[in-house]
Design a protein around this motif. Structure first.
Motif, PDB file in Angstrom:
ATOM      1  N   LYS A 181      -1.654  -3.418  -5.766  1.00 28.77           N
ATOM      2  CA  LYS A 181      -0.594  -4.262  -6.329  1.00 28.77           C
ATOM      3  C   LYS A 181       0.811  -3.771  -5.987  1.00 28.77           C
ATOM      4  O   LYS A 181       1.735  -3.843  -6.797  1.00 28.77           O
ATOM      5  CB  LYS A 181      -0.755  -4.357  -7.852  1.00 28.77           C
ATOM      6  CG  LYS A 181      -2.055  -5.015  -8.295  1.00 28.77           C
ATOM      7  CD  LYS A 181      -2.143  -5.110  -9.801  1.00 28.77           C
ATOM      8  CE  LYS A 181      -3.447  -5.789 -10.216  1.00 28.77           C
ATOM      9  NZ  LYS A 181      -3.562  -5.900 -11.697  1.00 28.77           N
ATOM     10  N   VAL A 203      -1.256   1.711 -11.671  1.00 26.23           N
ATOM     11  CA  VAL A 203      -1.069   0.448 -12.380  1.00 26.23           C
ATOM     12  C   VAL A 203      -0.917   0.703 -13.876  1.00 26.23           C
ATOM     13  O   VAL A 203      -1.418   1.690 -14.412  1.00 26.23           O
ATOM     14  CB  VAL A 203      -2.246  -0.524 -12.134  1.00 26.23           C
ATOM     15  CG1 VAL A 203      -2.306  -0.926 -10.666  1.00 26.23           C
ATOM     16  CG2 VAL A 203      -3.562   0.089 -12.587  1.00 26.23           C
ATOM     17  N   HIS A 232       4.848   0.126 -14.121  1.00 27.61           N
ATOM     18  CA  HIS A 232       3.782   0.978 -13.599  1.00 27.61           C
ATOM     19  C   HIS A 232       3.902   2.376 -14.201  1.00 27.61           C
ATOM     20  O   HIS A 232       4.863   2.687 -14.901  1.00 27.61           O
ATOM     21  CB  HIS A 232       3.828   1.060 -12.077  1.00 27.61           C
ATOM     22  CG  HIS A 232       5.093   1.671 -11.547  1.00 27.61           C
ATOM     23  ND1 HIS A 232       6.292   0.974 -11.446  1.00 27.61           N
ATOM     24  CD2 HIS A 232       5.374   2.928 -11.109  1.00 27.61           C
ATOM     25  CE1 HIS A 232       7.227   1.766 -10.963  1.00 27.61           C
ATOM     26  NE2 HIS A 232       6.699   2.963 -10.752  1.00 27.61           N
TER      27      HIS A 232
END
Length: 278
Positions: A181, A203, A232
């Protein structure tokens, strides 16, 4: 560390049973035993003197290792008080052969080891609070030398919780990356598993199916090793894990195959690299 000659004695012939360890030209001595041989350990004369000890085991919920650092003026008597605790299955004791360790000395050593465990250990540190004692400069220097020999013996006795972390290497070909991501973690294979370097990203959200990885991440958050930064997490320090998969799981918030998730700058997976090396 300097080169050293280590003498191991297997009291009952078993490498995992009651055993003693000494370093040449050193006044200290280590005695280790599994919990199943505690009665034999407690009968040894060395344990009726001041020393520090390590209780090691496995946390039944997370599967992570556990470690407790303690000290006592009479180690044998103190160890009997741990009989009701179920988090440990082995003990390692350090004493002085010349009987020169004082209460202040062993409290100082205990404090240093607790700090090292909190910084370097992959295990859950069971000590609720730190310890330690102030020593005169000359005594502290003498205990630091004594501790260096202890740290040299511990991996030989199966305890690597106090090993210093690797410095991040400058050559990019030696580094591995785990991406998800838009976030990136940087790490490297080590002799004990896998290290993720400070500044790496992870994450924020756990996967719904995550159980063990969620607990591991929460432990790192409580310790201040995994810090939230906007959307994050960031690794506050270098952290060594037991395997590439455990490391990747913390980065990705759920079960991950670390052998395929960690890749070098050219996109070659750790699995492919190791296959090419054999």
């Amino acid at each position: 560390m300097q080169a050293a000659t280590i003498k191991l004695f297997l009291v009952h012939g078993s490498p995992s049973g009651l055993r003693t360890a000494e370093v040449s030209n050193w006044s200290g001595k280590a005695i280790a035993a599994p919990r199943t041989e505690m009665s034999d350990l407690l009968r040894r004369d060395e344990l009726n003197s001041p020393g520090f000890y390590l209780l090691t085991g496995v946390d039944p919920e997370s599967g992570d290792g556990t470690i407790y650092v303690g000290e006592a003026e009479n180690v044998s008597t103190r160890l009997k008080g741990h009989a009701t605790k179920d988090f440990w299955n082995a003990v390692t004791v350090f004493v002085s052969k010349d009987e020169n360790l004082t209460k202040a000395h062993i409290r100082y050593l205990e404090g240093v080891l607790i700090d090292k465990a909190n910084t370097n250990s992959n295990s859950i540190v069971m000590n609720s609070v730190g310890s330690g004692a102030r020593l005169p400069e000359s005594d502290a220097a003498e205990m630091d030398v004594f501790l260096e020999k202890c740290l040299q013996l511990l991996p030989v006795l199966g305890i690597s919780d106090f090993n210093e972390k690797l410095d991040q290497v400058s050559e990019s070909k030696d580094l591995l990356y785990c991406k998800i991501k838009g976030f990136t973690a940087t790490g490297k294979r080590t002799a004990n598993g896998f290290i993720i370097f400070s500044g790496s990203q992870a994450v924020l959200e756990h996967r719904p199916s995550a159980v063990n990885s969620r607990k591991k991440r929460e432990q790192l958050i409580v310790k201040g090793l995994l810090l939230q930064e906007n959307d994050h997490f960031v690794f506050a320090k270098d952290i060594e894990f037991g395997s590439p998969s455990t490391a990747a799981t913390v980065v990705r918030g759920g079960a991950t195959n670390g052998l395929t998730a960690w890749r070098n700058s050219k996109g070659v997976s750790l699995k492919e690299q190791e296959a090419n090396e054999t």
